[in-house]
Design an enzyme around this catalytic site. Structure first.
Site, PDB file in Angstrom:
ATOM      1  N   ASP A  51       0.948  -1.214  -0.011  1.00 21.26           N
ATOM      2  CA  ASP A  51       0.073   0.089  -0.085  1.00 21.26           C
ATOM      3  C   ASP A  51       0.943   1.168  -0.057  1.00 21.26           C
ATOM      4  O   ASP A  51       0.490   2.364  -0.573  1.00 21.26           O
ATOM      5  CB  ASP A  51      -1.066   0.069   1.284  1.00 21.26           C
ATOM      6  CG  ASP A  51      -2.047  -0.876   1.044  1.00 21.26           C
ATOM      7  OD1 ASP A  51      -2.204  -1.279  -0.162  1.00 21.26           O
ATOM      8  OD2 ASP A  51      -2.685  -1.521   2.111  1.00 21.26           O
ATOM      9  N   LYS A 166      -7.185   4.539  11.831  1.00 23.87           N
ATOM     10  CA  LYS A 166      -7.710   3.436  12.717  1.00 23.87           C
ATOM     11  C   LYS A 166      -6.838   3.010  13.677  1.00 23.87           C
ATOM     12  O   LYS A 166      -7.294   2.662  14.911  1.00 23.87           O
ATOM     13  CB  LYS A 166      -7.752   2.007  11.895  1.00 23.87           C
ATOM     14  CG  LYS A 166      -8.293   0.707  12.123  1.00 23.87           C
ATOM     15  CD  LYS A 166      -8.261  -0.121  11.430  1.00 23.87           C
ATOM     16  CE  LYS A 166      -8.839  -1.555  12.108  1.00 23.87           C
ATOM     17  NZ  LYS A 166      -8.014  -1.874  13.364  1.00 23.87           N
TER      18      LYS A 166
END
Length: 265
Positions: A51, A166
């Site tokens: 990512d 998160k």
């Protein structure tokens, strides 16, 4: 779409990756694709890595909205942005060769730091660079919402809600909801000072403005996805959801929530 034939490979240089990409380039050419050496010539941009590499690929190619981005994982498993595995070449060729490519769109955020504009796919973060409480006046549109005291703040896109956001207990947001999420970093809450003390979500037509209180902490660390922006005497940061989106190939067996389950559960 058969007119998407020019492909550009973005990856971090290493002996192993060079060899892997050499094979991918040969395979692409065998199936009628033209490998180009500059991203401006491409209508498919393939990011080879995780990512972090995908975020770099999108940023280094200027967040293009007129091409398809394809994430290809190297380590044997997919990621949130990397839908394909480097060893599953048949799946890649089948998806990119399809007459009817399904497209997934990911929203960006527009960031302005003292008049200088940027874009982010995941998030912008602003943190203290010294061991001292960071003070910001927080505005939602023209409303003075609060005076924040703490380590800093994160403003994330729905897809970026699975990342830094998160890790500090922000909510994961469905990317079909056009919004930004604002999450505090170690806010100071006591009998004297008070912040909201929880993440909050703003709709697409809202603008968030952070005005830095100039008390010696005016050289913050500003993170734009996985890059740091270094500047002195920051006075104001504005953030809003962009009207611009990037496009990726949508796979039937790889929805956002399937990715979340695969990654975290």
């Amino acid at each position: 779409m058969t007119d998407r034939r020019n492909i550009y490979f973005f990856y971090k240089k290493s002996e192993e990756t060079d060899e892997q990409c050499k094979k991918l380039k040969q395979l692409a050419e065998e199936h009628g694709f033209r490998v180009v050496h500059h991203h401006n010539e491409a209508n498919i941009i393939a990011s080879i890595g995780g990512d972090g590499t995908f975020l770099q690929a999108v940023r280094k190619t200027n967040f293009r909205d007129d091409c398809l981005y394809v994430g290809v994982a190297k380590k044997g498993k997919a990621h949130l942005y990397a839908d394909f595995n480097i060893y599953d070449t048949d799946k890649m060729i089948e998806a990119t060769n399809s007459e009817q490519i399904e497209v997934r769109k990911y929203p960006l955020i527009d960031v302005t730091v003292d008049g200088t504009s940027f874009q982010c796919l995941n998030e912008v973060s602003i943190r203290s660079s010294i061991i001292k409480t960071f003070v910001m006046d927080v505005y939602i549109d023209d409303l003075h919402f609060e005076t924040f005291r703490g380590d800093g703040m994160i403003v994330s896109t729905p897809t970026g809600s699975t990342a830094y956001n998160k890790s500090v207990d922000g909510a994961i947001v469905d990317p079909l909801i056009p919004c930004i999420q604002v999450t505090e970093l170690a806010s100071l809450n006591n009998n004297t000072y008070r912040t909201l003390g929880s993440p909050f979500i703003l709709s697409a037509d809202r603008k968030l403005t952070l005005k830095i209180v100039q008390d010696g902490n005016d050289y913050p660390i500003i993170g734009l996805d996985n890059e740091a922006f270094s500047t002195m005497n920051v006075k104001e940061v504005e953030v809003s959801l962009s009207g611009k989106m990037i496009k990726t190939i949508k796979l039937k067996d790889n929805s956002f929530w399937e990715k979340v389950r695969r990654t975290f559960l």
